[in-house]
Design a protein around this motif. Structure first.
Motif, short mmCIF file in Angstrom:
data_model
loop_
_atom_site.label_atom_id
_atom_site.label_comp_id
_atom_site.label_asym_id
_atom_site.label_seq_id
_atom_site.Cartn_x
_atom_site.Cartn_y
_atom_site.Cartn_z
N SER A 94 -13.16 -15.36 23.69
CA SER A 94 -13.55 -15.30 25.48
C SER A 94 -13.97 -16.63 26.06
N SER A 95 -14.48 -17.22 25.37
CA SER A 95 -14.05 -19.31 26.23
C SER A 95 -13.16 -19.29 26.31
N LEU A 96 -12.05 -18.75 25.79
CA LEU A 96 -10.26 -19.69 25.93
C LEU A 96 -9.92 -18.49 27.36
N ALA A 119 -15.30 -13.10 31.02
CA ALA A 119 -16.13 -12.61 30.02
C ALA A 119 -17.54 -12.94 28.85
N ILE A 120 -18.03 -12.29 28.97
CA ILE A 120 -19.20 -12.60 28.00
C ILE A 120 -19.28 -13.92 26.89
N VAL A 121 -19.41 -15.21 26.94
CA VAL A 121 -19.32 -15.82 25.28
C VAL A 121 -20.66 -16.12 25.05
N SER A 122 -21.26 -15.98 23.85
CA SER A 122 -22.23 -16.66 23.14
C SER A 122 -22.35 -16.63 21.77
N PRO A 123 -23.39 -17.45 21.61
CA PRO A 123 -23.29 -17.27 20.05
C PRO A 123 -23.32 -16.39 19.06
N THR A 124 -23.70 -15.09 19.69
CA THR A 124 -23.94 -14.10 18.53
C THR A 124 -22.98 -13.31 18.06
N PRO A 125 -22.08 -13.53 16.92
CA PRO A 125 -20.58 -13.06 16.15
C PRO A 125 -20.44 -11.53 16.90
N GLY A 126 -19.61 -10.67 17.36
CA GLY A 126 -20.17 -9.25 17.74
C GLY A 126 -20.17 -9.24 19.54
N THR A 127 -19.93 -10.07 19.76
CA THR A 127 -20.53 -9.99 21.55
C THR A 127 -19.50 -9.42 22.34
N THR A 128 -17.74 -9.41 22.22
CA THR A 128 -17.01 -8.60 22.81
C THR A 128 -16.90 -7.13 22.22
N ARG A 129 -17.41 -6.00 23.18
CA ARG A 129 -17.62 -4.95 22.23
C ARG A 129 -15.90 -4.47 22.72
N LEU A 177 -6.13 -23.16 17.01
CA LEU A 177 -7.66 -24.13 16.90
C LEU A 177 -8.57 -24.26 17.23
N ASN A 178 -9.71 -23.75 17.29
CA ASN A 178 -10.61 -24.22 18.72
C ASN A 178 -11.67 -25.46 17.98
N LYS A 179 -12.33 -25.48 19.22
CA LYS A 179 -13.44 -26.58 18.39
C LYS A 179 -13.14 -27.52 17.93
N THR A 180 -12.40 -28.77 18.90
CA THR A 180 -12.28 -29.62 17.78
C THR A 180 -12.88 -30.71 18.51
N ASP A 181 -13.64 -30.28 18.99
CA ASP A 181 -15.08 -31.16 19.55
C ASP A 181 -15.94 -31.18 18.34
N LEU A 182 -16.43 -30.64 17.40
CA LEU A 182 -17.00 -30.40 16.27
C LEU A 182 -15.89 -30.78 14.81
N PRO A 183 -16.83 -31.46 14.27
CA PRO A 183 -16.51 -31.82 13.03
C PRO A 183 -14.92 -31.00 12.67
N ILE A 243 -6.81 -27.39 20.44
CA ILE A 243 -7.86 -26.84 21.52
C ILE A 243 -9.36 -27.21 21.52
N SER A 244 -10.25 -27.12 22.71
CA SER A 244 -11.23 -26.98 22.77
C SER A 244 -11.88 -26.80 23.36
N CYS A 245 -12.27 -25.29 23.48
CA CYS A 245 -12.90 -24.50 24.96
C CYS A 245 -14.19 -25.65 26.00
N SER A 246 -14.71 -25.32 25.38
CA SER A 246 -16.30 -26.89 25.56
C SER A 246 -15.30 -28.08 26.11
N THR A 247 -14.41 -28.39 25.45
CA THR A 247 -14.54 -29.66 26.84
C THR A 247 -13.03 -29.42 27.44
N1 LIG Z 1 -18.74 -26.86 20.10
C1 LIG Z 1 -17.86 -25.83 20.50
N2 LIG Z 1 -17.92 -24.32 21.03
C2 LIG Z 1 -17.42 -23.18 21.52
C3 LIG Z 1 -15.82 -23.81 22.01
N3 LIG Z 1 -15.24 -22.48 22.44
C4 LIG Z 1 -16.43 -21.77 21.99
N4 LIG Z 1 -17.62 -21.92 21.72
C5 LIG Z 1 -18.78 -21.09 21.47
O1 LIG Z 1 -18.47 -20.46 20.95
C6 LIG Z 1 -19.16 -19.12 20.28
C7 LIG Z 1 -18.59 -17.29 20.56
O2 LIG Z 1 -17.48 -18.15 21.33
P1 LIG Z 1 -17.28 -16.63 22.35
O3 LIG Z 1 -16.59 -17.10 23.60
O4 LIG Z 1 -18.01 -15.46 22.69
O5 LIG Z 1 -16.14 -16.24 21.25
P2 LIG Z 1 -15.67 -14.85 20.59
O6 LIG Z 1 -14.34 -15.14 19.97
O7 LIG Z 1 -15.11 -14.60 22.17
O8 LIG Z 1 -16.38 -14.02 20.07
P3 LIG Z 1 -17.40 -12.42 19.53
O9 LIG Z 1 -16.56 -11.81 21.07
O10 LIG Z 1 -18.32 -12.83 19.52
O11 LIG Z 1 -15.93 -11.76 19.13
C8 LIG Z 1 -20.17 -20.03 22.01
O12 LIG Z 1 -21.47 -19.76 21.96
C9 LIG Z 1 -18.98 -20.53 22.36
O13 LIG Z 1 -19.92 -21.87 23.66
C10 LIG Z 1 -15.81 -25.23 22.00
O14 LIG Z 1 -14.20 -25.57 21.64
N5 LIG Z 1 -16.50 -26.31 20.72
#
Ligand SMILES: Nc1nc2c(ncn2[C@@H]2O[C@H](COP(=O)(O)OP(=O)(O)OP(=O)(O)O)[C@@H](O)[C@H]2O)c(=O)[nH]1
Ligand SMILES: [Mg+2]
Length: 443
Positions: free
Chosen positions: A233-235, A245-255, A327-333, A344-348
């Motif tokens: 959803s972040s992408l 779309a709603i983004v949250s740290p809870t897995p299973g956010t997008t239904r 590959l997402n979240k490349t800002d993390l190790p 990529i990193s959706c955060s940065t």
């Molecule tokens: N550090 C970091 N966190 C990210 C990145 N992209 C997403 N997140 C975090 O990862 C968590 C999940 O992001 P979502 O976009 O909701 O993920 P999703 O794949 O849609 O999840 P579901 O809908 O639950 O399947 C959120 O807390 C985001 O802020 C990133 O590039 N780097």
């Protein structure tokens, strides 16, 4: 279709706005305007392309204060005499002005009828009429540019040249039917064959522009899929440029699946965010996962998102569709490596531009040669050109084997007609109905 009556319609979208425009067009346009409009100048005596201030009145009651534009044939959109009345925006004023015109003798226009008249008056050909629809529907700058090229007549010109060339061959072949005892002289026959082969390669070149043409008009469906919480959803939000779309740290956010169109390097791409795929006991989530799988089936491109900060086993997708592995979240190790993936990193926002380039490369085959970039055929043109291609190759075969000149002539006639359909030199009412019914009212 009656051509000698006068049609009217509201040309602007229904709803509130600054102004609304009502168009009346046909041989009595100015006569009807004279009765409906009160101002210093009578529309029927006014010069062409001039604007006049006054009121629309009905039964001596003023309906609205308006500006009336007088446009005399043939330099008008429909090719007929036309008056365009700009009144105050709003559903009621526009409707009352239209009612007045109808009460004074105009007929309510059918969807696309002004454009249909432009075609019947010979002001535009069918490819240009279709370009008007493309122009209205275009969702990206590139689509708009292609529509403008077609409206300017680039495709029509190529089709007409192709048809003229084949008509010449047909004239030669038909001349020989009248004198069956005379064979076509070998050098003439060679010239005709060469002409046919050139025509065939022009048809091939045009056919090559079909995928891009379809892409620009219809867009492409790209599914964003992957495990829960990887950042799908972040992408989507990043690609759209706003938080959809709603983004949250809870897995299973997008239904449920979420669909939105974005402009990626000029191509309209319909991104579909899906529920993360995992084994889940939750009934709603299971349904979401079922829809994700269905989305993959309907998509033409798949963006497979993986969280590279989580240790996990990478399992490639089993699909025959084009896949971009992300590959997402490349800002993390990083915890895993995946070959041939875009990092990529959706955060940065890192590498998102690279991803967009990659998406364009995947969908834009670029098979059209550069001198064809001003032309992009649609599926109707494609179907007609396929018939023309078969017709040309049958004609070539008939001429080469010297079997039957009648057969060659028949194939060639079918070919010329197929090509004529594209610009509208050969048409049927059904074809015109099918094309013009796609228009909105008032166009
Ligand atoms: N550090 C970091 N966190 C990210 C990145 N992209 C997403 N997140 C975090 O990862 C968590 C999940 O992001 P979502 O976009 O909701 O993920 P999703 O794949 O849609 O999840 P579901 O809908 O639950 O399947 C959120 O807390 C985001 O802020 C990133 O590039 N780097
Ligand atoms: Mg999500």
């Amino acid at each position: 279709m009656i051509l000698d009556d006068t049609i009217a319609a509201i040309a602007t979208p229904l709803g509130e706005g600054g102004i609304a425009v009502i168009r009346v067009s046909g041989k009595d346009a100015f006569k009807i305007a004279d009765v409906s409009f009160t101002g210093k100048t009578k529309p029927s005596t006014a010069q062409t392309h001039t604007v006049h201030y006054g009121h629309i009145t009905r039964n001596n009651q003023p309906i609205d204060e308006v500006l009336l534009t007088v446009l005399r044939a043939p330099r008008t959109f429909s090719g007929d005499d036309t008056a365009e009345i700009s009144c105050h925006g709003g559903v009621l004023p526009a409707k009352l002005v239209l009612d007045t015109l109808l009460a004074n003798g105009a007929r309510l226009a059918q969807p696309g009828e002004f454009t249909r008249r432009a075609f019947l008056n010979g002001r535009i050909d069918l490819t240009q009429a279709e370009a008007v629809i493309d122009l209205i529907h275009s969702r990206t700058d590139l689509a708009l540019r292609a529509a403008n090229q077609q409206l300017a007549g680039h495709l029509g010109a190529r089709i007409n040249a192709l048809r003229d060339s084949l008509m010449l061959v047909l004239a030669h072949v038909e001349a020989h039917i009248d004198f069956p005892d005379e064979d076509i002289a070998p050098d003439t026959r060679d010239k005709l064959l060469e002409r046919l082969r050139n025509a065939s390669s022009t048809v091939d070149e045009l056919l090559k522009t079909a995928p891009e043409g379809q892409l620009l008009r219809r867009g492409i469906r790209a599914a964003i899929i992957g495990k829960p919480n990887v950042g799908k959803s972040s992408l989507l939000n990043q690609l759209l440029g706003h938080d959809r779309a709603i983004v949250s740290p809870t897995p299973g956010t997008t239904r449920d699946t979420i669909e939105e169109t974005a402009n990626i390097r000029g191509i309209p791409i319909i991104f579909i965010d899906t529920a993360g795929i995992r084994d889940s006991g939750d009934a709603i989530e299971q349904e979401g996962i079922r829809r994700s799988r269905e989305t993959i089936d309907k998509a033409e491109l798949i963006l497979h998102v993986i969280d590279q900060s989580e240790t996990q086993e990478f399992s490639p997708l089993h699909t025959n569709k084009p896949v971009i592995t992300i590959l997402n979240k490349t800002d993390l190790p990083h915890a895993i490596e995946v070959p041939k993936a875009i990092k990529i990193s959706c955060s940065t926002g890192a590498n998102l531009e690279l991803l967009k380039d990659c998406i364009k490369q995947m969908v834009w085959s670029g098979s059209a040669t550069t001198d064809m970039t001003d032309v992009m055929i649609n599926s109707r043109h494609e179907e007609a050109l396929q018939r023309a291609k078969r017709g040309i190759s049958n004609t070539i075969e008939a001429l080469e084997t010297g079997l039957s000149i009648e057969l060659a002539a028949m194939d060639l006639r079918l070919t010329v007609n197929a090509i004529g359909e594209i610009v509208g030199k050969t048409t049927t009412e059904d074809l015109l109905d099918a094309i013009f019914s796609q228009f909105c009212l008032g166009k």
